[in-house]
Design a protein around this motif. Structure first.
Motif, PDB file in Angstrom:
ATOM      1  N   ASN A 130       0.840  -1.200   0.000  1.00 15.10           N
ATOM      2  CA  ASN A 130       0.000   0.000   0.000  1.00 15.10           C
ATOM      3  C   ASN A 130       0.877   1.253   0.000  1.00 15.10           C
ATOM      4  O   ASN A 130       0.612   2.203  -0.725  1.00 15.10           O
TER       5      ASN A 130
ATOM      6  N   ARG B 129      -5.132  -5.668   2.015  1.00  9.78           N
ATOM      7  CA  ARG B 129      -4.738  -4.324   1.593  1.00  9.78           C
ATOM      8  C   ARG B 129      -5.927  -3.374   1.567  1.00  9.78           C
ATOM      9  O   ARG B 129      -5.825  -2.220   1.994  1.00  9.78           O
ATOM     10  N   ASN B 130      -7.066  -3.837   1.079  1.00 13.13           N
ATOM     11  CA  ASN B 130      -8.259  -2.993   1.018  1.00 13.13           C
ATOM     12  C   ASN B 130      -8.776  -2.632   2.401  1.00 13.13           C
ATOM     13  O   ASN B 130      -9.212  -1.500   2.639  1.00 13.13           O
TER      14      ASN B 130
ATOM     15  N   VAL C 135      -5.186  -8.922  -1.519  1.00 10.03           N
ATOM     16  CA  VAL C 135      -6.019  -7.806  -1.944  1.00 10.03           C
ATOM     17  C   VAL C 135      -7.012  -7.437  -0.843  1.00 10.03           C
ATOM     18  O   VAL C 135      -7.215  -6.259  -0.540  1.00 10.03           O
ATOM     19  N   LYS C 136      -7.601  -8.431  -0.212  1.00 10.69           N
ATOM     20  CA  LYS C 136      -8.578  -8.184   0.854  1.00 10.69           C
ATOM     21  C   LYS C 136      -7.922  -7.443   2.028  1.00 10.69           C
ATOM     22  O   LYS C 136      -8.454  -6.454   2.526  1.00 10.69           O
TER      23      LYS C 136
ATOM     24  N   ARG D 160      -6.443   0.042   3.756  1.00  9.13           N
ATOM     25  CA  ARG D 160      -6.710   1.333   3.107  1.00  9.13           C
ATOM     26  C   ARG D 160      -7.967   1.971   3.685  1.00  9.13           C
ATOM     27  O   ARG D 160      -7.989   3.180   3.952  1.00  9.13           O
TER      28      ARG D 160
END
Length: 154
Positions: free
Chosen positions: A111, A144-145, A141-142, A148
């Protein structure tokens, strides 16, 4: 960027001041150890997310980012700080309790690194290859999201 959470009261000097010097710092450390390890049977991994983050940054410092450009010391410090903020807020997310420290560190690192390279996947592939790690893309991805979103709430 979201500011770091205040840690004054739970720091060793903060606890020492809070108890007005009734206990020495060494006694406070020993009490913490007894409570966590003997009382709560708490186990700490020998390698934590910060250790993984430092390894990721060391790898990145060895890579060429574009042409012959290498990571500058200022960029290294900025990436570490941005990653550390994400890791500090990650402890607030209960769904991360079962996550491997390496997964959290690499997610925070990727990120933070997005603005410094064209492709986070290239960096991820390098980290996977060097360390022999296998991160499932959808899980990465999960995580990281979620990280964020946690920062965007500030």
């Amino acid at each position: 960027q979201r500011p770091r959470p205040s840690m004054d009261l739970i720091s060793l000097p903060g606890l020492h001041a809070l108890c007005n010097g009734l206990f020495t710092k060494e006694q406070l450390c020993e009490m913490e150890y007894i409570i966590l390890h003997r009382g709560l049977d708490w186990r700490l991994n020998s390698v934590q997310a910060i250790d993984w983050l430092d390894l990721c940054l060391e790898i990145l410092s060895l890579l060429h980012l574009g042409g012959n450009r290498r990571l500058a010391k200022e960029d290294y410090n900025d990436l570490r700080e941005a990653s550390m903020v994400q890791l500090e807020y990650a402890v607030e997310i209960s769904s991360f309790i079962g996550c491997a420290p390496s997964l959290l560190a690499v997610a925070a690192f990727l990120n933070a690194a997005e603005g410094y390279s064209e492709s986070g996947d290239c960096i991820l592939n390098c980290i996977e290859e060097v360390f022999g790690l296998s991160f499932e893309r959808s899980e990465m991805v999960k995580v990281r999201n979620i990280m964020r979103a946690q920062l965007d709430e500030a």
